[in-house]
Scaffold this active site. Structure first.
Site, mmCIF file in Angstrom:
data_model
loop_
_atom_site.group_PDB
_atom_site.id
_atom_site.type_symbol
_atom_site.label_atom_id
_atom_site.label_comp_id
_atom_site.label_asym_id
_atom_site.label_seq_id
_atom_site.Cartn_x
_atom_site.Cartn_y
_atom_site.Cartn_z
ATOM 1 N N GLU A 152 0.888 -1.165 0.000
ATOM 2 C CA GLU A 152 0.000 0.000 0.000
ATOM 3 C C GLU A 152 0.916 1.203 0.000
ATOM 4 O O GLU A 152 1.771 1.334 0.883
ATOM 5 C CB GLU A 152 -0.910 -0.048 1.228
ATOM 6 C CG GLU A 152 -2.129 0.810 1.064
ATOM 7 C CD GLU A 152 -2.057 2.018 1.934
ATOM 8 O OE1 GLU A 152 -1.857 3.109 1.358
ATOM 9 O OE2 GLU A 152 -2.169 1.881 3.149
ATOM 10 N N CYS A 193 -2.069 8.155 4.522
ATOM 11 C CA CYS A 193 -1.912 7.904 3.080
ATOM 12 C C CYS A 193 -3.170 8.311 2.347
ATOM 13 O O CYS A 193 -3.122 8.621 1.163
ATOM 14 C CB CYS A 193 -1.485 6.491 2.729
ATOM 15 S SG CYS A 193 -1.801 5.274 3.924
HETATM 16 C C1 UN1 Z 1 -3.385 5.603 6.310
HETATM 17 O O1 UN1 Z 1 -3.989 6.359 5.588
HETATM 18 O O2 UN1 Z 1 -2.167 5.653 6.398
HETATM 19 O O3 UN1 Z 1 -8.869 5.186 6.662
HETATM 20 C C2 UN1 Z 1 -4.150 4.606 7.112
HETATM 21 C C3 UN1 Z 1 -8.252 5.779 7.550
HETATM 22 C C4 UN1 Z 1 -7.626 4.975 8.665
HETATM 23 C C5 UN1 Z 1 -6.365 4.326 8.235
HETATM 24 C C6 UN1 Z 1 -5.462 5.205 7.464
HETATM 25 N N1 UN1 Z 1 -8.542 3.951 9.076
HETATM 26 O O4 UN1 Z 1 -8.157 6.983 7.572
#
Ligand code: UN1
Length: 512
Positions: free
Chosen positions: A256, A290
């Site tokens: 990812e 992310c």
């Molecule tokens: C990430 O974006 O690094 O969906 C993980 C979200 C969280 C996880 C994010 N449950 O914003």
């Protein structure tokens, strides 16, 4: 770093084959909110330690894969109890070393807990299939088998939940693991492994390897006896891992990687909802998810009121001490992150952006001692030659991009190398269906921020954001292989597809 103060005495150790080990060179874990503060010291593992950890995982695999899936699942129930018991401490540790505000750090611990509860809950669910054969006397089964040793290489921005997205399904399915937490957040990783130990996971099933990405992480990724690499981090490192897998004779990976996610504010959007969704998507976690939005696409009809009000509200966001309940978000993780955001802030100006909120380093009072930045917001027309609206910044840096109709919004949304998360703000069910089907993403939202996924969904993206192997609930597909298994219940042999089964002395049958 010139002067540093050793505030806490966190002591890092590897955990290999059920034993806590230290020694060798150490690295410092620094506090991003006070960058002179050393929070702890951790061993800088590399090839030798990676070899030992992989060997321990391989040894433990033999018995672990034969342990009942239900028994493996029960250990996760115990782990859930321990996370609940330690929730406050874990949240404090997480906030201290990642700079995430306490409320969010707590939410992340809860997200990790949910993953553990989900894993326990799925232990009793059927995992295979019984399939009909064209031959009446045959039964066909599809059965999942663990792949072996899984390397879990995780980032600092979700240092508790993301490891559990990977360790949970891997271990439940009978794999063993070597976990390499980010060197920016080694303590929360270590605390998590201590809970696995306390829950009773057998020695060697979960191993902890501290160290730098380019040393310990790379040694794991190259290791010939690792079967699967679960990775979350930058596109460049993910690409390196994918190359290593392509060259290996068996290794696979679930990666990812980056994103340039966006909120899309349609002509009929409710302004209040659009504003909140945008502020949360772009600036929560200081833009360091992310899935954080680096872009908000706004219908030209709403552009003026939306931009004016967004900037007014962004000015009021407090980026400060992670332990101050008034803080909306904390600092960036390190100097390199600050440099990167400053580079893109400058580049936006060079690319002709109309700056609405300047952003930059926040340096008043105690903020000067941490990696604090203010949000930058600018107006920019979409265009092929503009880097800042296409490349990932990973900080509080937001482009407002106008559009004239849905088709144009979709083509702007898709015009980046990434495809992770998308939120569309609209009251029109026909419209959101169009965005749902035409935008390239892994996680889509309607009338919500583009952050905040729950663990029982797949989490991953397309294009440069992922390699089609989502994490969290969907990781099971990456850490198992599906075997086809066929049993014959008659005394003779009947072949499928009408093939003759005659052999010398036996007529065989070909009546299928
Ligand atoms: C990430 O974006 O690094 O969906 C993980 C979200 C969280 C996880 C994010 N449950 O914003």
């Amino acid at each position: 770093m010139a002067e540093t103060t050793l505030l806490a005495t966190w002591q890092g150790e590897h955990f290999i084959d059920g034993r806590w080990l230290c020694g060798g060179e150490l690295f410092e874990n620094m506090n991003p909110a006070r960058y002179r503060e050393v929070l702890g010291l951790y061993p800088r593992g590399a090839g030798r330690e990676a070899d030992a950890a992989v060997a321990a995982a391989r040894k433990a695999f033999a018995a672990w894969r034969r342990t009942s899936r239900l028994k493996r699942g029960e250990l996760f129930l115990r782990l859930a109890g321990l996370i609940q018991r330690d929730c406050d401490t874990l949240a404090t540790v997480l906030a201290r070393e990642s700079g995430k505000v306490l409320n969010e750090a707590r939410a992340e611990v809860i997200e990790g807990l949910h993953m553990v509860e989900y894993v326990f809950g799925t232990a009793r669910q059927p995992t295979g299939q019984v399939v009909e054969s064209e031959i009446e006397a045959k039964d066909l089964y599809v059965r999942r088998k663990p792949r072996g040793v899984v390397a879990v290489i995780t980032p600092w921005n979700f240092p508790f939940a993301v490891p559990l997205w990977m360790l949970g399904p891997s271990l439940l399915e009978g794999n063993t693991a070597v976990f390499k937490p980010s060197e920016e957040t080694p303590e929360i990783g270590q605390r998590l492994v201590r809970l696995f130990e306390e829950a009773g996971f057998p020695p060697g099933t979960v191993n902890l390897l501290h160290g730098l990405g380019e040393e310990a992480g790379d040694a794991l990724a190259r290791h010939p006896d690792v079967d699967v690499i679960c990775f979350t981090g930058s596109f460049e490192v993910g690409q390196h891992i994918r190359r290593l897998c392509a060259e290996s004779d068996r290794k696979t990976c679930a990666c990812e990687m980056g994103s340039k996610s966006a909120v899309i504010v349609c002509e009929d959007a409710r302004l209040e909802l659009a504003l909140s969704a945008t502020l949360l998507s772009a600036f929560k976690t200081t833009g360091q998810r992310c899935v954080s939005a680096g872009r908000v696409l706004v219908h030209r009809r709403l552009l003026e009121p939306f931009a004016r009000e967004l900037v007014a509200r962004a000015r009021q966001l407090k980026f400060g001490d992670p332990f101050d309940p008034a803080s909306f978000a904390g600092p960036l993780i390190n100097q390199a992150a600050v440099d990167k955001v400053q580079f893109y802030n400058k580049l936006a100006v060079q690319e002709g952006a109309q700056v609405l909120l300047a952003g930059g380093r926040a340096e008043e009072g105690e903020l000067a001692e941490g990696y604090f930045m203010r949000p930058m917001i600018y107006l920019q027309e979409h265009g092929a030659d503009k880097r800042t609206i296409r490349e990932e910044v990973f900080g509080p840096h937001l482009a407002i991009i106008p559009f004239d109709d849905d088709a144009q919004a979709i083509s702007i949304y898709n015009d980046t190398p990434y495809g992770l998360s998308m939120a569309v703000i609209t009251e029109d069910y026909r419209r959101w269906r169009l965005y749902r089907d035409e935008c390239e993403y892994g996680m889509g939202y309607v009338n919500l921020p583009c952050i905040g996924a729950e663990v029982h969904l797949p989490f991953g993206g397309v294009k440069r954001s992922g390699n089609g192997q989502p994490s969290a609930a969907a990781l099971v597909d990456s850490v198992t292989h599906r075997t086809a298994f066929t049993v014959n219940h008659e005394l003779g042999i009947t072949m499928a597809q009408g093939m003759s089964a005659a052999t010398p002395g036996h007529a065989g049958r070909r009546d299928a």
